[in-house]
Scaffold this active site. Structure first.
Site, mmCIF file in Angstrom:
data_model
loop_
_atom_site.group_PDB
_atom_site.id
_atom_site.type_symbol
_atom_site.label_atom_id
_atom_site.label_comp_id
_atom_site.label_asym_id
_atom_site.label_seq_id
_atom_site.Cartn_x
_atom_site.Cartn_y
_atom_site.Cartn_z
ATOM 1 N N LYS A 100 -50.775 -17.542 -50.837
ATOM 2 C CA LYS A 100 -50.620 -18.661 -51.818
ATOM 3 C C LYS A 100 -50.887 -19.896 -50.729
ATOM 4 O O LYS A 100 -51.473 -21.018 -50.914
ATOM 5 C CB LYS A 100 -49.343 -18.791 -52.282
ATOM 6 C CG LYS A 100 -49.181 -20.478 -53.113
ATOM 7 C CD LYS A 100 -47.917 -20.371 -54.036
ATOM 8 C CE LYS A 100 -46.553 -20.408 -53.086
ATOM 9 N NZ LYS A 100 -46.888 -21.765 -52.404
ATOM 10 N N GLN A 154 -41.943 -30.824 -41.202
ATOM 11 C CA GLN A 154 -42.967 -30.851 -42.043
ATOM 12 C C GLN A 154 -42.839 -31.346 -43.553
ATOM 13 O O GLN A 154 -43.800 -31.142 -44.379
ATOM 14 C CB GLN A 154 -43.142 -29.061 -42.428
ATOM 15 C CG GLN A 154 -42.391 -28.426 -43.356
ATOM 16 C CD GLN A 154 -42.559 -26.697 -43.201
ATOM 17 O OE1 GLN A 154 -42.250 -26.243 -42.140
ATOM 18 N NE2 GLN A 154 -43.098 -26.517 -44.239
ATOM 19 N N GLN A 181 -52.367 -22.832 -44.595
ATOM 20 C CA GLN A 181 -51.405 -22.720 -43.527
ATOM 21 C C GLN A 181 -51.546 -21.461 -42.713
ATOM 22 O O GLN A 181 -51.363 -21.510 -41.549
ATOM 23 C CB GLN A 181 -49.874 -22.431 -44.437
ATOM 24 C CG GLN A 181 -48.715 -22.222 -43.365
ATOM 25 C CD GLN A 181 -47.334 -22.165 -43.894
ATOM 26 O OE1 GLN A 181 -46.921 -23.116 -44.099
ATOM 27 N NE2 GLN A 181 -46.854 -20.925 -44.414
ATOM 28 N N HIS A 234 -41.706 -13.614 -51.099
ATOM 29 C CA HIS A 234 -41.223 -13.359 -49.867
ATOM 30 C C HIS A 234 -40.787 -11.923 -49.923
ATOM 31 O O HIS A 234 -40.736 -11.235 -48.708
ATOM 32 C CB HIS A 234 -39.946 -14.162 -49.600
ATOM 33 C CG HIS A 234 -40.060 -15.827 -49.512
ATOM 34 N ND1 HIS A 234 -39.521 -16.620 -50.582
ATOM 35 C CD2 HIS A 234 -40.775 -16.354 -48.715
ATOM 36 C CE1 HIS A 234 -39.990 -17.900 -50.233
ATOM 37 N NE2 HIS A 234 -40.676 -17.720 -49.031
ATOM 38 N N MET A 262 -38.417 -20.639 -45.515
ATOM 39 C CA MET A 262 -37.178 -21.876 -45.590
ATOM 40 C C MET A 262 -36.519 -21.277 -46.646
ATOM 41 O O MET A 262 -35.784 -22.250 -47.385
ATOM 42 C CB MET A 262 -38.339 -23.175 -46.160
ATOM 43 C CG MET A 262 -39.172 -23.300 -44.892
ATOM 44 S SD MET A 262 -39.620 -25.324 -45.169
ATOM 45 C CE MET A 262 -40.661 -25.500 -46.379
ATOM 46 N N GLY A 263 -36.297 -20.221 -46.934
ATOM 47 C CA GLY A 263 -35.204 -19.877 -47.886
ATOM 48 C C GLY A 263 -35.471 -19.778 -49.361
ATOM 49 O O GLY A 263 -36.822 -19.806 -49.563
ATOM 50 N N ALA A 264 -34.614 -20.040 -50.159
ATOM 51 C CA ALA A 264 -35.030 -19.957 -51.754
ATOM 52 C C ALA A 264 -35.993 -18.625 -51.947
ATOM 53 O O ALA A 264 -37.063 -18.815 -52.546
ATOM 54 C CB ALA A 264 -35.488 -21.043 -52.159
ATOM 55 N N ARG A 313 -40.406 -23.540 -55.292
ATOM 56 C CA ARG A 313 -40.414 -24.933 -55.941
ATOM 57 C C ARG A 313 -40.341 -24.608 -57.258
ATOM 58 O O ARG A 313 -40.028 -25.394 -58.171
ATOM 59 C CB ARG A 313 -41.570 -25.750 -55.648
ATOM 60 C CG ARG A 313 -41.617 -26.186 -54.054
ATOM 61 C CD ARG A 313 -42.855 -27.054 -53.810
ATOM 62 N NE ARG A 313 -42.883 -27.327 -52.414
ATOM 63 C CZ ARG A 313 -42.276 -28.699 -51.881
ATOM 64 N NH1 ARG A 313 -42.002 -29.486 -52.871
ATOM 65 N NH2 ARG A 313 -42.453 -28.890 -50.766
ATOM 66 N N SER A 363 -43.149 -19.351 -55.897
ATOM 67 C CA SER A 363 -42.789 -20.287 -55.218
ATOM 68 C C SER A 363 -41.439 -20.785 -55.358
ATOM 69 O O SER A 363 -40.904 -20.780 -56.316
ATOM 70 C CB SER A 363 -43.847 -21.317 -55.504
ATOM 71 O OG SER A 363 -43.244 -22.667 -54.691
#
Ligand code: PAF
Length: 270
Positions: free
Chosen positions: A148, A60, A152, A36, A29-31, A186, A184
């Protein structure tokens, strides 16, 4: 060679029909962060071509504010992907990916309802549906996911097996900051105070002898606990931290090598 940035799905399908050899896929989802980048580097080293998708998947998110605040940094992401040697960067949009307006969806009836699924109703329907769509479009030999998000990863692997999909699902260990905080997207939303607290999450999960003890330790460290639950030898947790930008929900898991049986009937701790 520079990565090709592709917006229209029809253009991607034309390109895909010309590709042969193994294709590695990293849906995101980028960022993008170091976690990643580790997935991308692994894919590049193991495949003839690597596809990265960047798509903030609205289905989601069960909380609109969470979706709106999700960090976005497309230009930086493209630069990171170029440096990793990615071949194709796919940027689908919602209308193209959901021509049916999400009337058709993939649901799992057990694991998806526990842990993060109990905290975020419908979350994994959105994840499984978009991953199924993306895998059908990219047709990769292998898709890479960070552990992490262990729940999922397990659900996506289970979906691929259940639907006889031919893509191998590979889980890659979590990349961490020096103090143990799992990378993350976030994390960008944490202010200094929340960041300091978040740095204690993995250590407290690892040190506790039981899930209940971990929950108590996290609460004492000023984290609001969504759940702590051991799944297949991994102690998984979700916590929320107050930051100046609003509440930030983080998840993590650690391998708990010895199973504490003291709370089981007739059990004895090892
Ligand atoms: O882990 C994520 O970033 C997302 O859940 C995924 C797998 C890209 C699906 O939107």
């Amino acid at each position: 060679m520079n990565a090709q940035v592709i917006q229209g799905l029809q253009r991607w399908r034309t390109i895909r029909s010309t590709l042969s050899g193994s294709i590695g896929f990293v849906p995101t989802m980028g960022a993008l962060h170091e976690g990643h980048l580790a997935l991308l580097k692994r894919s590049v080293s193991e495949n003839d071509a690597t596809v990265l998708s960047i798509f903030v998947n609205a289905t989601q998110f069960n909380d609109r504010a969470d979706l709106d605040r999700y960090p976005r940094s497309l230009e930086q992401d493209i630069a990171h992907a170029q440096r990793c040697g990615v071949d194709f960067i796919l940027l689908p949009d919602h209308a193209e990916l959901y021509p049916d307006d999400y009337r058709y969806r993939v649901a799992e009836g057990e694991l998806s309802l526990a842990l993060c699924g109990a905290d975020r109703p419908g979350h994994f329907d959105g994840v499984l549906t978009v991953v199924m769509k993306l895998i059908n479009l990219v047709r990769p030999s292998t898709a890479y996911f960070g552990l992490k998000d262990y729940q999922q990863y397990r659900l996506i692997k289970g979906m691929c097996e259940s639907f006889f999909m031919e893509t191998a699902i590979v889980g890659c260990e979590t990349v961490r900051e020096q103090d143990g905080l799992a990378m993350s997207s976030r994390n960008r939303r944490l202010d200094a105070d929340a960041r300091a607290k978040a740095g204690r999450l993995s250590g407290l999960l690892r040190e506790a002898r039981t899930d209940e003890a971990a929950k108590a330790a996290l609460t004492a460290a000023d984290m609001q606990v969504g759940y702590v639950q051991t799944l297949e030898g991994r102690r998984c947790a979700a916590v929320t931290l107050e930051s100046c930008d609003g509440a930030v929900r983080l998840i993590d898991n650690v391998i708990v090598d010895s199973v504490d049986t003291s709370e089981m009937p007739g059990g004895e701790s090892r």
